[in-house]
Scaffold this motif. Structure first.
Motif, PDB file in Angstrom:
ATOM      1  N   PRO A 134      39.140  30.931  25.566  1.00 34.67           N
ATOM      2  CA  PRO A 134      38.076  30.722  26.560  1.00 34.67           C
ATOM      3  C   PRO A 134      37.627  29.272  26.622  1.00 34.67           C
ATOM      4  O   PRO A 134      37.699  28.533  25.636  1.00 34.67           O
ATOM      5  CB  PRO A 134      36.940  31.621  26.049  1.00 34.67           C
ATOM      6  N   THR A 138      32.210  29.237  28.238  1.00 36.70           N
ATOM      7  CA  THR A 138      32.230  30.669  27.955  1.00 36.70           C
ATOM      8  C   THR A 138      31.762  30.923  26.523  1.00 36.70           C
ATOM      9  O   THR A 138      30.943  31.816  26.274  1.00 36.70           O
ATOM     10  CB  THR A 138      33.646  31.232  28.158  1.00 36.70           C
ATOM     11  N   THR A 403      35.558  36.773  24.401  1.00 32.30           N
ATOM     12  CA  THR A 403      35.245  37.115  25.789  1.00 32.30           C
ATOM     13  C   THR A 403      34.202  38.218  25.849  1.00 32.30           C
ATOM     14  O   THR A 403      33.231  38.147  26.620  1.00 32.30           O
ATOM     15  CB  THR A 403      36.523  37.546  26.530  1.00 32.30           C
ATOM     16  N   LEU A 407      30.203  37.845  27.731  1.00 35.65           N
ATOM     17  CA  LEU A 407      29.843  38.439  29.015  1.00 35.65           C
ATOM     18  C   LEU A 407      28.327  38.608  29.128  1.00 35.65           C
ATOM     19  O   LEU A 407      27.677  39.123  28.210  1.00 35.65           O
ATOM     20  CB  LEU A 407      30.541  39.789  29.189  1.00 35.65           C
ATOM     21  N   PHE A 516      33.753  36.010  38.410  1.00 38.86           N
ATOM     22  CA  PHE A 516      34.777  35.459  37.527  1.00 38.86           C
ATOM     23  C   PHE A 516      34.922  33.981  37.852  1.00 38.86           C
ATOM     24  O   PHE A 516      35.787  33.583  38.642  1.00 38.86           O
ATOM     25  CB  PHE A 516      36.095  36.198  37.708  1.00 38.86           C
ATOM     26  N   ALA A 537      30.976  36.371  34.171  1.00 40.28           N
ATOM     27  CA  ALA A 537      32.131  36.427  33.277  1.00 40.28           C
ATOM     28  C   ALA A 537      32.661  35.046  32.914  1.00 40.28           C
ATOM     29  O   ALA A 537      33.564  34.939  32.083  1.00 40.28           O
ATOM     30  CB  ALA A 537      33.252  37.251  33.911  1.00 40.28           C
ATOM     31  N   THR A 544      38.684  38.453  30.844  1.00 42.13           N
ATOM     32  CA  THR A 544      37.356  38.610  31.453  1.00 42.13           C
ATOM     33  C   THR A 544      37.347  39.776  32.429  1.00 42.13           C
ATOM     34  O   THR A 544      36.357  40.520  32.511  1.00 42.13           O
ATOM     35  CB  THR A 544      36.909  37.326  32.180  1.00 42.13           C
ATOM     36  N   SER A 548      35.029  42.926  31.468  1.00 43.23           N
ATOM     37  CA  SER A 548      33.900  43.123  32.371  1.00 43.23           C
ATOM     38  C   SER A 548      33.881  44.555  32.897  1.00 43.23           C
ATOM     39  O   SER A 548      32.814  45.174  33.005  1.00 43.23           O
ATOM     40  CB  SER A 548      33.969  42.142  33.545  1.00 43.23           C
TER      41      SER A 548
END
Length: 985
Positions: A134, A138, A403, A407, A516, A537, A544, A548
């Motif tokens: 990521p 993120t 990830t 979120l 996204f 995301a 992602t 998600s």
């Protein structure tokens, strides 16, 4: 690792309290007193010592190069041979070409080359076919869990070293507090200096602890600028006190914890360097006075690329390289003209602007770094298994976990997320910015019935009109906004068409939106704050999208917080926690401590044995542990001679697994409601049995196959004459009011109310006097009638309404051709004795067929995933999707051994492991486990002791039931035993 992180947090806390405190830990490569360093240094001429301070750019795929002809391999080779440069920074290419070039370049270099890459989010930042972690933005959303960032650094170090790379120009320690920043933005951990510092520290330590040199960037802080230094010289106009307290903070923390390298940016900072248009890279007050002396940094100091307009605009023709060394730089990255730069540096030495002693000191420092990185024992990069080694499954796990933790839910009107009442929802998913069904949508479809629509980046009016016409039928819209760009330069790839359609969807007041892309893109989405729910995301990846979707349904919680302020509606730290509510999570074996390669190989071997030996044309295997689906795969084809490959979504005839996925489920429900008492007799719920030999049989014994009932009645034979023709008045080849129920397709129908004849046959069947264990189907044919008698609702409607629709297990159905095309349904037997046709979409069991396809002993069809949902509810003691659908007491009562004292292994409805192994269950299954097999080649098994959930679907009866190799080869139990064996290691 824990000890190191503890010390780091202590140092960080100290710096928080006292900005001037210095607890500097020297870089790990310094003062190694290496004989190799002495030997190499003494072999170098003055010019070669200068050359050790120069790092040139290279690409392994010139056709993709975006950095000019000087990076072409032939040009780089010339620089190595003629100018003896000290290092290379690789850009575009692929792993094997880069490895080959590295080996070649190292073989022709007098001194081993220091190989570098910009791999801020993994090697994939520069080369294909490698791991992409990521973005730092993120990771900035993650609350705590810095151990994951440390792990990422460690893994990246291993991957880099495997490729022959010794330094990663990372982490980015800039504080991004300017939404319009064109060059840092998503590359930063965020706007909070403490969070940026702690995450950069974890990343740095992960890399350095695993033998990779690092270079934090972009000193003294590139976060608050609206100009890209690749194209111009950005101006940072803040005061010295502001720079000291904010921009410099993360760099201080890293320095005080042993940072090995620092990259200096091309910035104009009047508060630190008063000379107009003099970049920080060329500023002695910034590089030497501030970085070296005031902050005490002893590690390697790298310039940002010396070909960037931020430096060459005002200082062309190699002058900047000499000025960089004069300012205090150790290594000049991406020098445009090496020969000219060396000449300019020699002029500076001659003019006394920098001494030969200083050049020598920096040369030794470079050699010390090379020795620490292992270049004193240089070995060629091995090409065998390079792609595999650069893409370890553990990296995928780290990717998934980071990830998941990042979120962020920003809107959640009425606690809509996670979705709970699935039976009340008709859901459409809409992916905006794609040309096909997305990963996001495919994962949504794992949880319940979801109809998918997608809209390209520039949709036509006709496309939008057609989709909007369909969407009126749904009461929930799950929208994915797929932004193709992470950069603000082009509004993140958002078009007016995309934004306009999203606005219309939000205006329906029934839209959940997942973005996204870059969080700053929220400023470009006109109506976003009105979305019923909003998930950020942070970027567009497979991970992602997948996770998600899992968050939407509560398989995972939402824990992330915005790492930056987007606008007044979405401030730094915004983020709504949503819980996990016990739905299946989809992941990889590594998350439960298993090795994908090992279990994949072993399960593949068993499944392929089944195909090779014609034990079944195909099968589906699905396994979960702790509620996490870690293996899900289809094998083979629908038929031996056909071409249609099995898919994991295919529906199979579940045969006797109907008993415990439908009948026993209904009985547990009625037991919970105190409508069904296991210790009452058959006549209590079936009054027509009052005068039969079954009147006083106790249900507990009946359900454990110990009431003496006959095992089976071949009702189909009783409908035939001796010559095989059907007796008159039972069947018809056409449907009519008197023959309304299909037995097979549109070719054979059974007389109305003939089911009463079947019930009469059961009523009149003999009962074994000693009531020993005899596996019997007969009582299970009666349970639909029991359910109807006790509830007033027909059997199929009862279990669908109360369970399957609530679980999102909507493929579970009787007579599946009412809802699914034949290509979704796997065929079973070629019936040559009763229905005289290929059975496809009709129940295989003859008695169930004569009952119209709906029975308590057989007739249920479904996909592996939906079967697993029912069984996961069992494992979770009746809880699933935020609801207690069955009581814990019901599960404990129905799944325990009922009569172990007499050697009966059965639970209520459920099979259990025999007391002496007989292969009815997996060899290593615990006594608390339970399950069932199905005649068509099915097995389901749940083990509470290991929290294991197993579904195996096959059509072993194709083309004939006489083939029982699936049992003889122990295919079904053998696959689950693989998991037990691996878990026990």
């Amino acid at each position: 690792m824990k000890r190191i992180l503890f010390l780091s947090i202590w140092a960080l806390t100290t710096l928080m309290g006292t900005a001037s405190a210095q607890i500097s830990t020297p870089p790990p490569f310094l003062r190694q007193h290496s004989a190799w360093v002495d030997s190499v240094f003494n072999s170098l001429s003055p010019d070669e010592r200068i050359a050790q301070l120069i790092m040139v750019a290279a690409v392994s795929d010139p056709s993709r190069s975006m950095i000019g002809s000087s990076s072409h391999p032939a040009q780089v080779e010339k620089l190595i041979r003629e100018n003896k440069v000290g290092g290379i920074v690789f850009f575009q290419g692929g792993p094997v070409p880069q490895a080959k070039l590295t080996n070649h370049f190292q073989s022709i270099s007098k001194v081993p080359l220091l190989i570098a890459m910009d791999a801020e989010f993994g090697l994939a930042m520069r080369i294909d076919s490698t791991v992409r972690y990521p973005y730092q933005m993120t990771l900035g959303a993650i609350q705590g869990h810095n151990d994951l960032i440390y792990d990422m650094g460690g893994q990246l170090a291993q991957q880099a070293k495997r490729l022959g790379v010794h330094i990663n120009f990372a982490p980015v320690a800039d504080i991004n507090n300017n939404p319009k920043n064109p060059v840092i933005s998503f590359r930063s951990f965020g706007e909070n200096k403490y969070k940026v510092a702690e995450k950069a520290l974890a990343y740095m330590q992960g890399m350095q602890d695993h033998g990779l040199l690092t270079s934090a960037k972009h000193f003294p802080g590139h976060g608050d600028t609206g100009v890209d230094s690749h194209y111009d010289l950005p101006l940072i106009g803040h005061s010295k006190s502001r720079l000291d307290s904010l921009e410099l903070f993360p760099f201080k923390v890293l320095i005080n914890n042993g940072l090995s390298g620092m990259m200096v940016a091309h910035l104009a900072i009047p508060a630190l360097e008063p000379t107009p248009n003099l970049p920080s890279t060329l500023s002695k007050p910034i590089v030497s006075d501030l970085l070296k002396f005031q902050l005490g940094f002893e590690g390697m100091i790298y310039s940002d690329a010396m070909n960037m307009k931020g430096v060459t605009k005002y200082f062309p023709d190699g002058k900047a390289d000499a000025m960089g060394l004069e300012a205090g730089m150790d290594v000049l990255e991406f020098t445009e003209d090496v020969a000219k730069s060396i000449q300019e540096i020699k002029k500076s030495i001659a003019a006394g602007k920098i001494s030969q002693a200083e050049i020598d000191f920096r040369c030794r420092k470079v050699l010390e770094a090379k020795a620490w990185a292992g270049l004193n024992k240089l070995k060629p990069v091995k090409l065998d298994h390079l792609y595999e080694d650069l893409n370890p499954k553990q990296a995928e796990l780290t990717n998934r976990l980071m990830t998941e933790k990042a979120l962020t839910v920003l809107n959640n009107t009425g606690d809509l997320l996670p979705l709970r009442e699935l039976d009340t929802l008709k859901i459409a998913s809409i992916s905006i910015g794609v040309d096909t069904v997305s990963t996001f949508q495919n994962t949504l479809g794992l949880y319940t019935t979801v109809d998918h629509f997608y809209v390209p980046t520039n949709p036509t009016k006709a496309q939008l009109t057609d989709i909007k016409k369909h969407l009126a039928a749904y009461n929930l819209l799950v929208v994915g906004v797929h932004l193709p760009s992470i950069s603000p330069r082009n509004t993140y790839g958002l078009t007016t068409g995309m934004d306009g359609f999203l606005t219309e969807l939000i205006d329906t007041d029934k839209a959940i939106v997942t973005v996204f892309g870059n969080p700053y893109a929220l400023n470009n989405l006109s109506n976003i704050k009105k979305a019923k729910a909003l998930i950020m995301a942070y970027q567009l990846t497979e991970f992602t999208q997948d996770l998600s979707a899992q968050l939407v349904f509560g398989a995972i919680p939402a824990e992330g917080k915005l790492p930056v302020t987007v606008n007044k509606d979405y401030l730094y730290g915004a983020g709504i926690h949503t819980p996990a509510i016990g739905r299946l999570k989809y992941t990889i074996p590594e998350e439960i401590g298993l090795d994908s390669k090992i279990i994949g190989y072993k399960i593949d071997s068993i499944a392929n044995l089944a195909l090779r030996e014609h034990a079944t044309p195909g099968c589906v295997v699905q396994l979960a542990k702790d509620g996490k689906v870690f293996f899900r795969k289809a094998y083979g084809k629908h038929t031996y001679e056909g071409s249609q490959e099995v898919k994991v979504t295919d529906l199979y005839d579940l045969a006797s697994v109907t008993k415990i996925t439908a009948s026993t489920l209904a009985l547990m429900s009625l037991w919970d409601q105190k409508k069904f008492d296991l210790d009452k007799t058959m006549k209590d719920y079936l009054p027509e049995l009052k005068k039969s030999n079954k009147a006083d049989l106790v249900w507990r014994k009946v359900l454990t196959h110990s009431a003496g009932l006959k095992s089976y009645i071949k009702f189909w034979q009783e409908s035939q004459n001796p010559d095989g023709s059907f007796k008159k008045g039972i069947f018809s080849t056409t449907r009519s009011a008197n023959y309304p129920t299909s037995v097979v397709g549109d070719s054979l129908f059974i007389r109305k109310n003939y089911i009463d004849v079947l019930y009469q046959g059961i009523r009149d069947s003999p009962v074994k006097a000693d009531q020993g264990y005899v596996y019997s189907d007969l009582s299970f044919l009666l349970y639909p009638k029991v359910v109807k008698n006790l509830t007033g609702v027909d059997f199929e409607s009862y279990i669908k309404k109360n369970y399957y629709s609530k679980l999102g297990a909507n493929t579970l159905t009787f007579n599946p051709t009412r809802f699914y095309t034949l290509d979704r349904i796997v065929p079973t037997e070629k019936d040559t004795f009763f229905r005289m046709t290929q059975l496809h979409g009709q129940v295989h069991d003859e008695a169930a067929a004569m009952m119209g396809g709906v029975s308590g002993h057989a007739g249920l069809f479904g996909s592996a995933n939906d079967v697993m949902k029912v069984w996961q509810m069992y494992l979770q003691e009746g809880y699933y999707g935020g609801k207690q659908l069955l009581s814990k007491d019901a599960l404990l009562e129905f799944t325990r051994y009922q009569y172990p004292e007499i050697g009966n292994r059965r639970g209520i409805g459920f099979d259990k492991p025999n007391f002496i192994y007989t292969a009815n269950a997996p060899r290593y299954a615990s006594p608390s486990s339970y399950g069932h097999t199905g005649y068509t080649g099915i097995m389901t098994w749940a083990d509470p002791a290991w929290k294991l959930n197993y579904v195996f679907l096959s059509n072993r009866v194709y083309p004939t039931r006489d083939n029982n190799q699936i049992s003889q080869l122990n295919i079904r139990t053998g696959i689950m035993d693989v998991i037990y064996q691996e878990l026990m290691k």
